[in-house]
Design an enzyme around this catalytic site. Structure first.
Site, PDB file in Angstrom:
ATOM      1  CG  ASP A  23      -2.015  -1.008   1.172  1.00 26.39           C
ATOM      2  OD1 ASP A  23      -2.425  -1.380   0.052  1.00 26.39           O
ATOM      3  OD2 ASP A  23      -2.495  -1.436   2.234  1.00 26.39           O
ATOM      4  CG  ASP A  50      -6.642  -1.419  -1.539  1.00 31.97           C
ATOM      5  OD1 ASP A  50      -6.875  -2.637  -1.664  1.00 31.97           O
ATOM      6  OD2 ASP A  50      -5.731  -0.972  -0.816  1.00 31.97           O
TER       7      ASP A  50
END
Length: 174
Positions: free
Chosen positions: A120, A136
């Protein structure tokens, strides 16, 4: 022929979305891995690399096998539904949503299988949102699109293709 061409387009879009996800994660790993932060908009949006071995906000941390199994089952379900969708033009939105959803799911699945965690790097700093990635975004936007389309675009009769049809049985009278 047109149906086959639509499948090819869907597969190409699926591949492009996964490529974008994996490439941006590669850039994050190589450019931000040493704890570097890149500010896009000061105190609002920055790139900040983290390894997430859970879901959003790190919930269910370390449950990689669970996420791998769940994602695999969901992808099989999405593929099944995709191939049942009629080729009518009105279902184009639903097809785009399912392709985007599956690409996001596969993008994070690749990370979980390959690394044991998800890369991330997009940090929306303004509201203390969890750090996320391109996959995401695909999953979240497609889920929002799915909810909106179910409530406002498609009617119940438009989704009858999803019903499981029972074989009619004939009773034999003696």
């Amino acid at each position: 022929m047109k149906r086959t061409l639509n499948y090819i387009y869907a597969f190409l879009a699926f591949g492009i979305l996964i490529f974008i996800d994996q490439f941006t994660k590669y850039l994050a790993r190589t450019k931000l891995a040493d704890g570097k932060t890149f500010s896009v908009i000061k105190n609002v949006l920055q790139f900040n690399y983290i390894r997430n071995n859970g879901a959003a906000w790190g919930i269910m941390s370390g449950k990689q096998i669970f996420f791998i199994i769940l994602t695999s089952v969901l992808i099989v379900g999405i593929i099944y539904i995709y191939f049942k969708i009629p080729s009518d033009k009105k279902y184009r939105l639903l097809k785009v949503i399912l392709v985007t959803l599956s690409a996001g799911a596969v993008g994070n699945l690749i990370d979980r299988i390959k690394n044991g965690y998800v890369d991330d790097f997009i940090d929306f700093y303004l509201i203390n949102f969890p750090v996320f990635n391109f996959a995401d975004i695909c999953v979240c936007l497609s889920m929002i699109g799915l909810v909106i389309s179910i409530f406002f675009v498609y009617k119940d009769k438009d989704m009858e293709f999803l019903k499981i049809r029972k074989k009619e049985s004939k009773e034999v009278n003696e």
